[in-house]
Design an enzyme around this catalytic site. Structure first.
Site, PDB file in Angstrom:
ATOM      1  N   ASP A  49       0.827  -1.197   0.000  1.00  0.00           N
ATOM      2  CA  ASP A  49       0.000   0.000   0.000  1.00  0.00           C
ATOM      3  C   ASP A  49       0.865   1.251   0.000  1.00  0.00           C
ATOM      4  OD1 ASP A  49      -2.801   1.292   0.598  1.00  0.00           O
ATOM      5  OD2 ASP A  49      -1.397   2.219   1.993  1.00  0.00           O
ATOM      6  N   TYR A  54       2.705  10.452  -0.562  1.00  0.00           N
ATOM      7  CA  TYR A  54       3.696  10.041   0.435  1.00  0.00           C
ATOM      8  C   TYR A  54       5.094  10.498   0.020  1.00  0.00           C
ATOM      9  CZ  TYR A  54       0.217   6.832   2.522  1.00  0.00           C
ATOM     10  OH  TYR A  54      -0.892   6.290   3.121  1.00  0.00           O
ATOM     11  N   GLN A 176     -10.253   1.986   3.890  1.00  0.00           N
ATOM     12  CA  GLN A 176      -8.969   2.000   4.591  1.00  0.00           C
ATOM     13  C   GLN A 176      -9.014   3.006   5.749  1.00  0.00           C
ATOM     14  OE1 GLN A 176      -4.411   3.181   3.563  1.00  0.00           O
ATOM     15  NE2 GLN A 176      -5.324   1.672   2.204  1.00  0.00           N
ATOM     16  N   ALA A 208      -0.988   1.755  16.336  1.00  0.00           N
ATOM     17  CA  ALA A 208      -1.224   3.102  16.862  1.00  0.00           C
ATOM     18  C   ALA A 208       0.051   3.933  16.756  1.00  0.00           C
ATOM     19  CB  ALA A 208      -1.728   3.052  18.302  1.00  0.00           C
ATOM     20  N   GLY A 283       4.254  -0.980   8.704  1.00  0.00           N
ATOM     21  CA  GLY A 283       5.407  -0.323   8.113  1.00  0.00           C
ATOM     22  C   GLY A 283       6.681  -0.976   8.607  1.00  0.00           C
TER      23      GLY A 283
END
Length: 331
Positions: A49, A54, A176, A208, A283
């Site tokens: 994704d 970005y 999303q 989070a 990530g």
């Protein structure tokens, strides 16, 4: 790795997806980005994704470079449009002009002929929904995307978007949202409507923004981390970086220990326990970080564990459906 259907489409995605927000082009350069992508592939991650905005468009370019030589049919690529990609008034939003230009820019940077899912990164209140969905339909019909998705849309927006998509002969298959143990605002309204419409969630920030990895103490942060100040103290401006929240997160560690997994694994597994979730986006700034999160795909949490998590977090959990993130104007 576990693979799940995306909405009621026929396409599968890996339960763990690799995202490159705030990494590729910002904290991670190309060589390391390529290592992370290749590690993800080795672990069975096939879904990636990204978004045009970005790292000022660099993230897409770096993902495309990292995937060079990889069999295109063996991966699922998701990207998004809405946030600024240039200085002009039309370099943002979901107008037909910007959407059509954005998909072409994304494909060029990704070095691909198509993406699997093209997503509206937010709802654009300055553009008629009919205009946006018409542009998305043309993109799908031109073979530049297989499906469409949305990010952080409200229940009313999702319902209207899905209806228009159906009229135009395309599939809105994914939502999303931000979703994690601490942030559950999609549960009361978004999830039930998506279940009704055949849409599933591809969730960002399952940790989070690192808080649910357990690396932040009640008053200090690891040097160089996202919420560390120059003196090693906490930047408490973020909603998750409050002492009462961090104290509650500490109570999750014994639960993870009893299961024999790191807290990060428990947190991602919690997201995947929701049956309306197709994938959790994680990530990585180092390849080895993926080892713990990928384990979550096979960790099944029973009712007793879920209850222990709720008891540990108590009233710091945010559940208000009105807090689904949206922007009244283009930014």
């Amino acid at each position: 790795m576990q693979y799940r259907k995306l909405g009621t489409s026929g396409m599968y995605v890996s339960a763990i997806a690799l995202g490159n927000w705030a990494t590729h082009g910002e904290t991670v350069e190309q060589d390391l980005a390529t290592e992370c992508v290749r590690k993800a592939l080795d672990l069975g991650i096939t879904t990636f994704d990204t978004a045009d905005a970005y790292a000022g468009t660099k993230a897409e370019s770096m993902l495309g470079e990292a995937l060079k030589g990889v069999r295109r049919e063996g991966v699922e690529i998701m990207t998004k449009a809405f946030f600024p990609t240039g200085p002009g008034k039309n370099d943002r939003g979901l107008s037909r002009k910007h959407v059509m230009e954005s998909i072409n820019g994304s494909l060029r940077r990704l070095q691909m002929d198509y993406v699997d899912v093209y997503q509206a990164h937010r709802y654009d209140y300055e553009t008629p929904l009919e205009e946006t969905m018409g542009a998305f339909a043309d993109i799908v019909h031109a073979g530049k995307a297989h499906y469409i998705g949305v990010s952080e849309w409200t229940v009313e927006e999702i319902r209207a978007g899905a209806a228009l998509a159906a009229e135009l002969g395309i599939r809105l298959v994914s939502s999303q949202p931000q979703y994690n143990m601490l942030w559950r605002v999609i549960e009361p309204e978004v999830v039930p409507v998506c279940e009704e419409l055949g849409i599933t969630q591809v969730c960002w920030s399952p940790l989070a923004q690192g808080v649910l990895s357990g690396k932040y103490g009640a008053s200090k942060a690891p040097a160089g981390s996202r919420f560390s100040d120059e003196d090693g103290g906490l930047k408490t401006v973020h909603r998750f970086m409050q002492p009462e929240v961090l104290e509650r997160v500490e109570k999750l560690k014994p639960i993870a220990q009893d299961l024999g997994v790191p807290l990060a694994t428990l947190a991602v597994a919690w997201v995947l326990a929701n049956p309306n979730v197709s994938a959790a986006i994680v990530g990585a700034s180092r390849p080895e970080q993926l080892d713990d999160t990928v384990k979550a795909a096979e960790l099944v949490l029973g009712p007793e564990t879920l209850e222990l998590i709720d008891d540990a977090l108590g009233d710091v959990v945010e559940r208000d459906p009105a807090k689904v993130e949206s922007f009244p104007e283009r930014v």
